[in-house]
Motif scaffolding. Sequence first.
Motif, PDB file in Angstrom:
ATOM      1  N   LEU A   1       0.826  -1.201   0.000  1.00  7.72           N
ATOM      2  CA  LEU A   1       0.000   0.000   0.000  1.00  7.72           C
ATOM      3  C   LEU A   1       0.861   1.251   0.000  1.00  7.72           C
ATOM      4  CD1 LEU A   1      -2.779  -0.971   2.550  1.00  7.72           C
ATOM      5  CD2 LEU A   1      -2.878  -1.032   0.067  1.00  7.72           C
ATOM      6  N   LYS A   2       0.451   2.220  -0.806  1.00  9.14           N
ATOM      7  CA  LYS A   2       1.104   3.520  -0.837  1.00  9.14           C
ATOM      8  C   LYS A   2       0.032   4.595  -0.729  1.00  9.14           C
ATOM      9  CE  LYS A   2       5.169   2.218  -3.530  1.00  9.14           C
ATOM     10  NZ  LYS A   2       6.055   2.587  -4.636  1.00  9.14           N
ATOM     11  N   PRO A   3       0.308   5.675   0.023  1.00  9.33           N
ATOM     12  CA  PRO A   3      -0.696   6.734   0.163  1.00  9.33           C
ATOM     13  C   PRO A   3      -0.873   7.496  -1.138  1.00  9.33           C
ATOM     14  CG  PRO A   3       1.366   7.392   1.177  1.00  9.33           C
ATOM     15  CD  PRO A   3       1.540   5.953   0.770  1.00  9.33           C
TER      16      PRO A   3
ATOM     17  N   PRO B   1     -13.244  10.205  -3.938  1.00 13.23           N
ATOM     18  CA  PRO B   1     -14.222   9.297  -3.335  1.00 13.23           C
ATOM     19  C   PRO B   1     -14.066   7.869  -3.852  1.00 13.23           C
ATOM     20  CG  PRO B   1     -15.257  10.708  -4.995  1.00 13.23           C
ATOM     21  CD  PRO B   1     -13.864  11.225  -4.805  1.00 13.23           C
ATOM     22  N   GLY B   2     -14.211   6.918  -2.940  1.00  9.88           N
ATOM     23  CA  GLY B   2     -14.149   5.511  -3.322  1.00  9.88           C
ATOM     24  C   GLY B   2     -12.760   4.937  -3.416  1.00  9.88           C
ATOM     25  N   VAL B   3     -11.714   5.739  -3.137  1.00  9.02           N
ATOM     26  CA  VAL B   3     -10.331   5.279  -3.270  1.00  9.02           C
ATOM     27  C   VAL B   3      -9.592   5.554  -1.969  1.00  9.02           C
ATOM     28  CG1 VAL B   3      -8.163   5.574  -4.531  1.00  9.02           C
ATOM     29  CG2 VAL B   3     -10.337   5.681  -5.749  1.00  9.02           C
ATOM     30  N   SER B   4      -8.809   4.573  -1.483  1.00  9.10           N
ATOM     31  CA  SER B   4      -8.109   4.737  -0.213  1.00  9.10           C
ATOM     32  C   SER B   4      -6.596   4.759  -0.362  1.00  9.10           C
ATOM     33  CB  SER B   4      -8.484   3.606   0.755  1.00  9.10           C
ATOM     34  OG  SER B   4      -8.088   2.348   0.235  1.00  9.10           O
ATOM     35  N   GLY B   5      -6.054   4.348  -1.517  1.00  7.00           N
ATOM     36  CA  GLY B   5      -4.609   4.320  -1.683  1.00  7.00           C
ATOM     37  C   GLY B   5      -4.236   3.811  -3.064  1.00  7.00           C
ATOM     38  N   SER B   6      -2.973   3.449  -3.219  1.00  8.93           N
ATOM     39  CA  SER B   6      -2.496   2.950  -4.503  1.00  8.93           C
ATOM     40  C   SER B   6      -1.506   1.818  -4.268  1.00  8.93           C
ATOM     41  CB  SER B   6      -1.834   4.078  -5.303  1.00  8.93           C
ATOM     42  OG  SER B   6      -0.688   4.561  -4.610  1.00  8.93           O
ATOM     43  N   THR B   7      -1.199   1.104  -5.346  1.00  4.74           N
ATOM     44  CA  THR B   7      -0.228   0.011  -5.277  1.00  4.74           C
ATOM     45  C   THR B   7       0.364  -0.210  -6.655  1.00  4.74           C
ATOM     46  OG1 THR B   7       0.110  -2.288  -4.586  1.00  4.74           O
ATOM     47  CG2 THR B   7      -1.937  -1.794  -5.745  1.00  4.74           C
ATOM     48  N   LEU B   8       1.529  -0.839  -6.705  1.00  8.65           N
ATOM     49  CA  LEU B   8       2.126  -1.223  -7.973  1.00  8.65           C
ATOM     50  C   LEU B   8       1.577  -2.581  -8.392  1.00  8.65           C
ATOM     51  CD1 LEU B   8       5.897  -0.211  -7.713  1.00  8.65           C
ATOM     52  CD2 LEU B   8       4.166   0.749  -9.228  1.00  8.65           C
TER      53      LEU B   8
END
Length: 532
Positions: A490-492, A501-508
């Motif tokens: 997980l990455k901020p 809205p509807g999104v909490s983070g990002s990832t590769l």
Amino acid sequence: MELERESLLATFAEEVGDLLSEIEEALVALEEHPDEERLRSIFRAAHTVKGAAVALSFSGMSDVAHLLEDVLELLLVRRLPVVDEHVTLLLSAVDRLRALMAGILTGQELADAAHEALLERMRACCDVLRLEVARPAQAPHLEELPATGRRGRTLRVDVDKLDRIATLTGELAIAHARLARMLALGEAEQARAVHEESDRLHEALREEVMHVRMVPVGPLFRQHLRTVRDLTRVRRKWARLVLEGEDVEVDTALVEGLREPLLHLVRNAVDHGLETPDERRALGKEACGSLRLRAWHEPGVLLVELADDGRGLDHERLRARARAFGLEPELLTVEALEELVFLPGLSTADAVTELSGRGVGMDVVRQSVRALRGQVSVRSTPGQGTTVTLRVPLTLATIQGFAVGVGAETYVLPLDAVQECLALPSESQGLGGSGVLNLRGRGLPFLRLREALGVAGAPDGRESVVVLSEGGTRAGLVVDALYGEGPCVLKPLGPLFRHLPGVSGSTLLGDGRVGLVLDVPSLLRSATRPRR
């Protein structure tokens, strides 16, 4: 020189902060279980704090620490009983030392009227103690007594460094996955065997890195011994806090995240849950109330439970409050009625006090726990008490994710929230908007992810439904493709996308692209809101 001073101040703050926490915990324990060795350990810690403050010429801290040491020496050498007033005064000195240390770190060690008043109170306490009994001539001076035991060996590691290590380790896992796919297309059996061995080593490295981040919950729990002590004196109640599972370990980032919700829960339990001693005696209970704070592990999650043996939730008052909010309490189950305590602005207190009554405490608890990707639940038995349970992941650095596709984009759902996947019925294929499916005789509200995130275009194939569940709420998410599960780092989100809205983070993703991690509670609220 400036960098050296900053480094010195950081070390001073860490060491003195730990010592003040030790003193505070020992003082609260000393009140219930008087023990000479515990008093000696408090004295030694106070002496160390004074020495550190004197070495750095922090006169305000050294003055308080010196008087703290004087009071403790008089209590210990003369074997005088430690009473409530002594503990209260010593705890006030600890609070003052913390405030002075915070001022030092911001460049202003202030000695105001409250500071001088505390010093006078401590000097007066010393005068009273000296008059109580003459000092025996043969008594040795405490500074000459050897310290028994020693502090455990510890390694201080900056959390940002640990975060970077965890991120790099996760990205290494993704690189390995890409290499495995490449090798699977060729005939290099020996290379594949080497890859499998490196995979094993990498997994061992990943586990070691995650273990470095793990810390016991004991220090977090023990902070609330002081909280309960102070609150019971304000509310004129008696209570003891029992701690269980202090050795249970959790990600260090979660410790900070749990601090605020636990404080709210403890305050609510003392203020709302526990009765006064007279009320408890009239009900046939022990005059001293009991709070139990415990932690334990289940696969992949930490559970923290706070239980009290107080009056429990007032269901009739909850029903009245529910009507005021425009709800129909007659249609609610007992469990759903009790969950209403988490509504913003809902309070069952008769009056606003300095502790509660404004209807914000339990709402803050729920929001804080959701920010940790966790859940909170409450169960109560009238007249017997209330139990609040927090369920949070063991780490915030990685999750098991389930990848789905909408158009050309790939999104990730936390696997814990995914119940099952199924094909969208043909009569709903290609249509827009939300709706309700018949899933084994039960209605399932669903939402199209394409519309929720504003993805342009229309699906070019058969759509699927991912059934999501969290906190007793269940709904379907319609997507174009299902890609399966796997580990995700997980990455901020950056400042521009933090409130998307509807999104909490990002990832590769496995192919090197960036995928968005979806916020399941937000999507569930969007899916169920039109049906309510």
